[in-house]
Design a protein around this motif. Structure first.
Motif, PDB file in Angstrom:
ATOM      1  N   GLY A 113      13.589  -2.682  -7.953  1.00 58.85           N
ATOM      2  CA  GLY A 113      12.580  -1.678  -8.295  1.00 58.85           C
ATOM      3  C   GLY A 113      12.744  -1.230  -9.734  1.00 58.85           C
ATOM      4  N   TRP A 114      13.983  -1.109 -10.157  1.00 58.11           N
ATOM      5  CA  TRP A 114      14.248  -0.712 -11.540  1.00 58.11           C
ATOM      6  C   TRP A 114      13.608  -1.726 -12.492  1.00 58.11           C
ATOM      7  N   HIS A 130      10.688   8.459 -11.800  1.00 57.53           N
ATOM      8  CA  HIS A 130      12.006   7.821 -11.805  1.00 57.53           C
ATOM      9  C   HIS A 130      12.427   7.330 -13.193  1.00 57.53           C
ATOM     10  N   ASP A 138       4.537   4.621  -7.630  1.00 54.23           N
ATOM     11  CA  ASP A 138       5.783   4.048  -7.127  1.00 54.23           C
ATOM     12  C   ASP A 138       5.992   4.546  -5.694  1.00 54.23           C
ATOM     13  N   HIS A 168       9.991   5.305  -1.946  1.00 55.73           N
ATOM     14  CA  HIS A 168      10.515   6.128  -0.839  1.00 55.73           C
ATOM     15  C   HIS A 168       9.495   6.353   0.270  1.00 55.73           C
ATOM     16  N   SER A 201      14.612  -2.225  -1.200  1.00 53.67           N
ATOM     17  CA  SER A 201      15.981  -1.719  -1.204  1.00 53.67           C
ATOM     18  C   SER A 201      16.165  -0.465  -0.366  1.00 53.67           C
ATOM     19  N   LYS A 202      15.088   0.137   0.081  1.00 58.35           N
ATOM     20  CA  LYS A 202      15.231   1.422   0.785  1.00 58.35           C
ATOM     21  C   LYS A 202      14.819   1.245   2.252  1.00 58.35           C
TER      22      LYS A 202
HETATM   23  C1  LIG Z   1      11.363   6.175  -7.133  1.00 63.59           C
HETATM   24  C2  LIG Z   1      12.248   5.010  -7.380  1.00 63.59           C
HETATM   25  N1  LIG Z   1      11.747   3.926  -8.000  1.00 63.59           N
HETATM   26  C3  LIG Z   1      12.503   2.852  -8.251  1.00 63.59           C
HETATM   27  C4  LIG Z   1      13.820   2.811  -7.885  1.00 63.59           C
HETATM   28  C5  LIG Z   1      14.638   1.604  -8.207  1.00 63.59           C
HETATM   29  O1  LIG Z   1      14.639   0.737  -7.125  1.00 63.59           O
HETATM   30  P1  LIG Z   1      15.822  -0.318  -6.916  1.00 63.59           P
HETATM   31  O2  LIG Z   1      16.960   0.441  -6.301  1.00 63.59           O
HETATM   32  O3  LIG Z   1      15.244  -1.345  -6.014  1.00 63.59           O
HETATM   33  O4  LIG Z   1      16.176  -0.856  -8.255  1.00 63.59           O
HETATM   34  C6  LIG Z   1      14.388   3.884  -7.208  1.00 63.59           C
HETATM   35  C7  LIG Z   1      15.794   3.802  -6.764  1.00 63.59           C
HETATM   36  O5  LIG Z   1      16.591   4.632  -6.886  1.00 63.59           O
HETATM   37  C8  LIG Z   1      13.598   5.030  -6.968  1.00 63.59           C
HETATM   38  O6  LIG Z   1      14.103   6.111  -6.382  1.00 63.59           O
END
Ligand SMILES: Cc1ncc(COP(=O)(O)O)c(C=O)c1O
Length: 396
Positions: free
Chosen positions: A111-112, A143, A215, A218, A243-244
């Motif tokens: 996600g990052w 984020h 995004d 969550h 990932s969540k």
């Molecule tokens: C709102 C949000 N977007 C993106 C991410 C990043 O996702 P990833 O953990 O898959 O890199 C996070 C993770 O902490 C998040 O809370």
């Protein structure tokens, strides 16, 4: 000592002096519990991870991941622009697009990485097609990875007050010029557990001809009909993570076919990065099979979150605007948040203290996350531990 180590040690000392030095602790996850590695082997119930549905330990995900590994290999070998797309990846992207009610999707390794690369990709479209830079309008609590995307694009975002739609309207009024207007926000905010006003965001985006990116890290899997999230077609681009709620790793962007084809060409995290492993993609495919049948788990998590909020608020503790499975207990000072985290750990629970820079100074909190495997008794016991510990915090 290596040549540069004294510089790094000085940097670490500075962080320690500020009370900001962190390190990853050694715990081993087993089912819904964490076991501490080492001498005491203490166990703690996980109220901290984002594994909302407990899918990361579901056997079907491990089996499907292994199956896809056997069929397609453990790695992808290169970026898909180099090695091409497996039919299974295309099939998974079609399922993800359908989950979000969009035409198409593209998978990223995290996600990052998705967030950090879509903003520069959209900004470069603006420059190329309109000849003018994009204007980014950002919810100030979005984020860190979206801020990273702005930094990589060389854009200073215009930040609107968190979830304040009148403020967004005001900044949109000011955002003139031929460049693309981008609105960046989350549907569920990771540190407050509150929801965006998607109806108004959508209406404002239409009225001011702005491109709305939401995004759903969550919300995906845990909220909305069949775990589809909250957007329901009200955005131009949606980011979801594996990932969540989906118990794995990686992420996807869902949007129109044209947007996805642009990202395939211009999103650095897609173009210049090896595609995710089939081991991971198989697990995600299995999670998508399970999601529609998990209404009971989602309802259970929502009920536990209501119970926990009620226990906190009846004792005068501040849970902010939370209305989801993420419930902060906001105490203000760093030392108080850390004291709460220590107390709950002694009672056999894991919930992390969140401090600046993740949240603004003075808004430190214990971040409690409810999961499908928690019981009412565990939530009551956690609440009691927090209430007792909060009574011994200094009041001024
Ligand atoms: C709102 C949000 N977007 C993106 C991410 C990043 O996702 P990833 O953990 O898959 O890199 C996070 C993770 O902490 C998040 O809370």
């Amino acid at each position: 000592m290596m040549r540069f180590d004294d510089l790094f040690l000085k940097g670490l000392d500075t962080l320690a002096g500020q009370g900001r030095l962190r390190s990853c602790r050694d715990w081993r996850a087993e089912g819904g519990a964490f076991l501490r590695q080492g001498a005491d082997g203490a166990s703690a119930v996980d109220f901290s991870s984002n594994d909302y549905l407990g899918l990361r330990t579901h056997p079907l995900l491990a089996e499907r991941g292994a199956e896809w590994g056997r069929l397609f290999g453990s790695g992808s070998g290169a970026s898909r622009l180099v090695t091409g797309s497996m039919p299974a990846t295309r099939g998974l992207e079609n399922r993800l697009a359908a989950l979000k009610g969009m035409q198409a999707a593209r998978i990223f390794s995290s996600g990052w990485q998705a967030n950090a690369s879509i903003v520069p990709a959209l900004a470069s479209l603006s420059r190329q097609v309109t000849g003018a830079p994009a204007t980014v309008l950002a919810d100030r609590l979005m984020h860190a990875s979206l801020y990273q995307g702005c930094a990589a694009a060389g854009i200073r975002p215009v930040r609107f007050r968190h979830n304040d739609m009148e403020h967004l309207r005001a900044v949109l009024e000011q955002a003139e010029g031929p460049g693309l207007r981008l609105i960046l926000t989350e549907s569920v905010f990771s540190m407050d557990g509150d929801r965006a006003d998607l109806e108004t965001l959508h209406a404002l985006a239409r009225q001011y001809n702005a491109f709305l990116c939401v995004d759903e890290a969550h919300a995906t899997g845990i909220l909305g009909a069949q775990g589809k999230g909250l957007v329901a077609g009200r955005a131009d681009l949606v980011v979801g993570t594996f990932s969540k709620g989906l118990g794995s790793m990686g992420a996807f962007v869902a949007a129109s076919d044209a947007v996805c084809r642009w990202l395939e060409n211009a999103a650095s995290g897609f173009v210049f990065s090896t595609a995710p492993s089939p081991l991971v993609l198989g697990a995600v495919d299995a999670a998508l099979d399970l999601l529609p049948g998990m209404d009971n788990s989602r309802a259970h998590v929502a009920e536990l979150a209501d119970l926990f909020r009620q226990r906190m608020t009846e004792q005068g503790l501040d849970v902010g605007p939370s209305s989801t499975q993420i419930v902060p207990v906001i105490v203000g000072r760093e030392q108080d948040a850390l004291a709460l985290a220590r107390a709950v750990e002694q009672a056999g629970f894991l919930a992390v203290a969140i401090r600046p820079p993740t949240v603004p100074p003075g808004a430190c909190r214990l971040r409690v996350v409810l999961h499908a495997h928690h019981t009412h008794e565990q939530v009551e016991a956690l609440a009691t531990a927090i209430i007792q510990a909060s009574r011994s915090l200094p009041h001024d």
